[in-house]
Design a protein around this motif. Structure first.
Motif, PDB file in Angstrom:
ATOM      1  N   THR A   1       0.832  -1.202   0.000  1.00  0.00           N
ATOM      2  CA  THR A   1       0.000   0.000   0.000  1.00  0.00           C
ATOM      3  C   THR A   1       0.864   1.248   0.000  1.00  0.00           C
ATOM      4  O   THR A   1       1.887   1.297   0.686  1.00  0.00           O
ATOM      5  CB  THR A   1      -0.926   0.006   1.238  1.00  0.00           C
ATOM      6  OG1 THR A   1      -1.691  -1.196   1.280  1.00  0.00           O
ATOM      7  CG2 THR A   1      -1.866   1.197   1.205  1.00  0.00           C
TER       8      THR A   1
ATOM      9  N   ILE B   1      -1.299  10.972  -6.211  1.00  0.00           N
ATOM     10  CA  ILE B   1      -2.016   9.695  -6.318  1.00  0.00           C
ATOM     11  C   ILE B   1      -1.528   8.927  -7.538  1.00  0.00           C
ATOM     12  O   ILE B   1      -1.283   7.717  -7.484  1.00  0.00           O
ATOM     13  CB  ILE B   1      -3.539   9.940  -6.394  1.00  0.00           C
ATOM     14  CG1 ILE B   1      -4.059  10.456  -5.046  1.00  0.00           C
ATOM     15  CG2 ILE B   1      -4.277   8.666  -6.796  1.00  0.00           C
ATOM     16  CD1 ILE B   1      -5.499  10.940  -5.081  1.00  0.00           C
TER      17      ILE B   1
ATOM     18  N   ALA C   1       0.547   5.334  -7.559  1.00  0.00           N
ATOM     19  CA  ALA C   1       0.146   4.144  -8.325  1.00  0.00           C
ATOM     20  C   ALA C   1       1.323   3.604  -9.128  1.00  0.00           C
ATOM     21  O   ALA C   1       1.535   2.386  -9.203  1.00  0.00           O
ATOM     22  CB  ALA C   1      -1.022   4.492  -9.241  1.00  0.00           C
TER      23      ALA C   1
ATOM     24  N   LEU D   1       3.776   1.626  -7.009  1.00  0.00           N
ATOM     25  CA  LEU D   1       3.346   0.282  -6.598  1.00  0.00           C
ATOM     26  C   LEU D   1       4.018  -0.789  -7.448  1.00  0.00           C
ATOM     27  O   LEU D   1       4.327  -1.882  -6.971  1.00  0.00           O
ATOM     28  CB  LEU D   1       1.835   0.137  -6.732  1.00  0.00           C
ATOM     29  CG  LEU D   1       0.938   0.520  -5.565  1.00  0.00           C
ATOM     30  CD1 LEU D   1      -0.514   0.310  -5.944  1.00  0.00           C
ATOM     31  CD2 LEU D   1       1.270  -0.268  -4.308  1.00  0.00           C
TER      32      LEU D   1
ATOM     33  N   PHE E   1      -4.435  -2.744  -9.731  1.00  0.00           N
ATOM     34  CA  PHE E   1      -4.351  -2.211  -8.378  1.00  0.00           C
ATOM     35  C   PHE E   1      -5.694  -1.583  -8.037  1.00  0.00           C
ATOM     36  O   PHE E   1      -6.557  -1.396  -8.903  1.00  0.00           O
ATOM     37  CB  PHE E   1      -3.224  -1.172  -8.253  1.00  0.00           C
ATOM     38  CG  PHE E   1      -3.373   0.003  -9.172  1.00  0.00           C
ATOM     39  CD1 PHE E   1      -4.102   1.133  -8.795  1.00  0.00           C
ATOM     40  CD2 PHE E   1      -2.794  -0.009 -10.431  1.00  0.00           C
ATOM     41  CE1 PHE E   1      -4.241   2.216  -9.651  1.00  0.00           C
ATOM     42  CE2 PHE E   1      -2.925   1.079 -11.296  1.00  0.00           C
ATOM     43  CZ  PHE E   1      -3.656   2.182 -10.903  1.00  0.00           C
TER      44      PHE E   1
ATOM     45  N   THR F   1      -7.824   1.538  -5.606  1.00  0.00           N
ATOM     46  CA  THR F   1      -7.787   2.732  -4.766  1.00  0.00           C
ATOM     47  C   THR F   1      -8.788   2.546  -3.637  1.00  0.00           C
ATOM     48  O   THR F   1      -9.779   1.829  -3.778  1.00  0.00           O
ATOM     49  CB  THR F   1      -8.160   4.002  -5.554  1.00  0.00           C
ATOM     50  OG1 THR F   1      -9.481   3.848  -6.094  1.00  0.00           O
ATOM     51  CG2 THR F   1      -7.173   4.258  -6.669  1.00  0.00           C
TER      52      THR F   1
ATOM     53  N   ILE G   1      -2.360   2.405 -15.434  1.00  0.00           N
ATOM     54  CA  ILE G   1      -2.150   3.760 -14.933  1.00  0.00           C
ATOM     55  C   ILE G   1      -3.012   4.748 -15.715  1.00  0.00           C
ATOM     56  O   ILE G   1      -3.553   5.710 -15.158  1.00  0.00           O
ATOM     57  CB  ILE G   1      -0.665   4.153 -15.031  1.00  0.00           C
ATOM     58  CG1 ILE G   1       0.199   3.219 -14.165  1.00  0.00           C
ATOM     59  CG2 ILE G   1      -0.472   5.598 -14.619  1.00  0.00           C
ATOM     60  CD1 ILE G   1      -0.048   3.321 -12.682  1.00  0.00           C
TER      61      ILE G   1
ATOM     62  N   LEU H   1      -6.482   5.072 -14.307  1.00  0.00           N
ATOM     63  CA  LEU H   1      -6.502   5.916 -13.108  1.00  0.00           C
ATOM     64  C   LEU H   1      -6.383   7.390 -13.480  1.00  0.00           C
ATOM     65  O   LEU H   1      -7.090   8.241 -12.918  1.00  0.00           O
ATOM     66  CB  LEU H   1      -5.364   5.523 -12.162  1.00  0.00           C
ATOM     67  CG  LEU H   1      -5.201   6.419 -10.926  1.00  0.00           C
ATOM     68  CD1 LEU H   1      -6.438   6.365 -10.044  1.00  0.00           C
ATOM     69  CD2 LEU H   1      -3.958   6.021 -10.139  1.00  0.00           C
TER      70      LEU H   1
ATOM     71  N   LEU I   1      -3.356   3.653  -2.501  1.00  0.00           N
ATOM     72  CA  LEU I   1      -3.151   2.848  -3.696  1.00  0.00           C
ATOM     73  C   LEU I   1      -2.637   1.499  -3.220  1.00  0.00           C
ATOM     74  O   LEU I   1      -1.661   1.442  -2.470  1.00  0.00           O
ATOM     75  CB  LEU I   1      -2.130   3.503  -4.630  1.00  0.00           C
ATOM     76  CG  LEU I   1      -2.529   4.787  -5.370  1.00  0.00           C
ATOM     77  CD1 LEU I   1      -3.699   4.530  -6.310  1.00  0.00           C
ATOM     78  CD2 LEU I   1      -2.819   5.941  -4.434  1.00  0.00           C
ATOM     79  N   GLN I   2      -3.278   0.439  -3.662  1.00  0.00           N
ATOM     80  CA  GLN I   2      -2.995  -0.865  -3.072  1.00  0.00           C
ATOM     81  C   GLN I   2      -2.987  -1.962  -4.130  1.00  0.00           C
ATOM     82  O   GLN I   2      -3.795  -1.956  -5.061  1.00  0.00           O
ATOM     83  CB  GLN I   2      -4.065  -1.167  -2.019  1.00  0.00           C
ATOM     84  CG  GLN I   2      -3.799  -2.360  -1.140  1.00  0.00           C
ATOM     85  CD  GLN I   2      -4.839  -2.461  -0.026  1.00  0.00           C
ATOM     86  OE1 GLN I   2      -5.891  -3.054  -0.208  1.00  0.00           O
ATOM     87  NE2 GLN I   2      -4.543  -1.851   1.125  1.00  0.00           N
ATOM     88  N   GLU I   3      -2.059  -2.904  -3.967  1.00  0.00           N
ATOM     89  CA  GLU I   3      -2.031  -4.030  -4.889  1.00  0.00           C
ATOM     90  C   GLU I   3      -3.333  -4.817  -4.791  1.00  0.00           C
ATOM     91  O   GLU I   3      -3.917  -4.948  -3.715  1.00  0.00           O
ATOM     92  CB  GLU I   3      -0.850  -4.956  -4.598  1.00  0.00           C
ATOM     93  CG  GLU I   3      -0.935  -5.710  -3.284  1.00  0.00           C
ATOM     94  CD  GLU I   3       0.150  -6.763  -3.131  1.00  0.00           C
ATOM     95  OE1 GLU I   3       0.420  -7.499  -4.098  1.00  0.00           O
ATOM     96  OE2 GLU I   3       0.727  -6.837  -2.025  1.00  0.00           O
TER      97      GLU I   3
END
Length: 312
Positions: A114, A123, A127, A130, A135, A137, A154, A157, A176-178
């Protein structure tokens, strides 16, 4: 029996299931609805047992500063030595996922990779850092799936951030998270009362990964993307949990961080490794799942609070 059981909250719909059980057991209680209020620091609080079920999603019900007011009330109660369950530290976990992930990792509990960011450019940079696709949000102060979106690139996003319907977290921190790809379309939510494991709920996520196991999110709550039909409600079932080592880690984590009542959610990855991604300290329960399993968490919670009131 000294004093009462005081329930600190901002949502009557979520709280009535507990107060019904307190009435059933003949336990005296008082509801403190803290969407607004006053804290007189020169006065002492009443005697009794205090239980907080303040929610990170309170702002979606027009109660923007309810968590901040509750923090003040809990600090006041704790200063005067009152018996408080899910006190100030628990609330700080509830409204801060960054804190959740850092402390879970400290206790040897694996979480998804994260990155936190403030600002639209940041943001996007987060991303990229990461270095994994897809991924998701999510909002740092969230609840009810707020801000949860899946992105496969990307560019997706970037386009999302340009649209006027983009909604930032109420505290300004976007995560932002896997994305954890599970071989089976479900997550597990583990419920704890008095820092002890009660049961696990298997949640079918085949129609989306933002499902919430609570009844209150299944009866017209537009901010929580779950269905209202009987078929949708059957997506939740109480199951045996084979992850005894993980459960033991959860109990240890709750004990060391003064979190008394919680629902902790995890998902299995392709290699069978559990990833914990959410702690709820205002946990709610699914009535259909409980009736089928003949186990009732709100009743157990009422019994727990009643036992504590006797020694308060």
């Amino acid at each position: 029996m000294p004093g009462k059981i005081y329930i600190i909250h901002e949502n009557d719909e979520w709280t009535v299931h507990l107060t019904n059980r307190l009435l059933e057991l003949g336990l005296p209680y008082e509801s403190w609805h803290l969407d607004k209020g006053i804290v007189d620091l020169s006065k002492e609080p009443p005697r009794g047992v205090f239980y907080s079920r303040m929610s990170a999603s309170s702002h979606t019900r027009g109660h923007r500063y309810a968590p901040e007011l509750t923090c003040a009330v809990l600090d006041w109660l704790e200063f005067h030595g009152r018996m408080v369950f899910n006190g100030s530290n628990a609330l700080r976990f509830e409204i801060n996922k960054v804190k959740q992930y850092l402390f879970l990792e400290r206790f040897g509990i694996k979480t998804p990779k994260t990155v936190a960011a403030v600002g639209r450019e940041q943001i996007l940079d987060a991303a990229k850092s990461l270095e994994c696709l897809p991924f998701i949000t999510k909002h740092n102060r969230a609840g009810k799936g707020l801000g949860v979106s899946l992105f496969k690139s990307i560019d997706e996003l970037e386009q999302h951030l340009k649209h006027p319907y983009f909604e930032d977290s109420v505290d300004g921190i976007m995560l932002l998270q896997e994305y954890i790809k599970s071989p089976s379309p479900f997550i597990i939510r583990t419920e704890f009362i008095g820092q002890k494991y009660l049961y696990s709920v298997k949640v079918d996520t085949s129609d989306g990964f933002e499902l919430c196991p609570a009844d209150a999110c299944q009866i017209g709550d537009l901010f929580c993307p779950v269905g209202e039909s009987a078929e949708e409600q059957m997506k939740f079932q109480i199951v045996d949990n084979p992850h005894t080592e993980l459960i033991a880690k959860y109990e240890h984590f709750l004990n060391k961080n003064d979190i008394d009542v919680a629902g902790i959610e995890f998902i299995m990855d392709e290699w069978g490794i559990p990833h914990t991604y959410d702690i709820n300290t205002n946990t709610n329960y699914n009535s259909q799942a409980e009736e089928k399993a003949n186990i009732f968490a709100m009743l157990e919670l009422a019994k727990f609070l009643g036992a504590k009131l006797k020694i308060a």
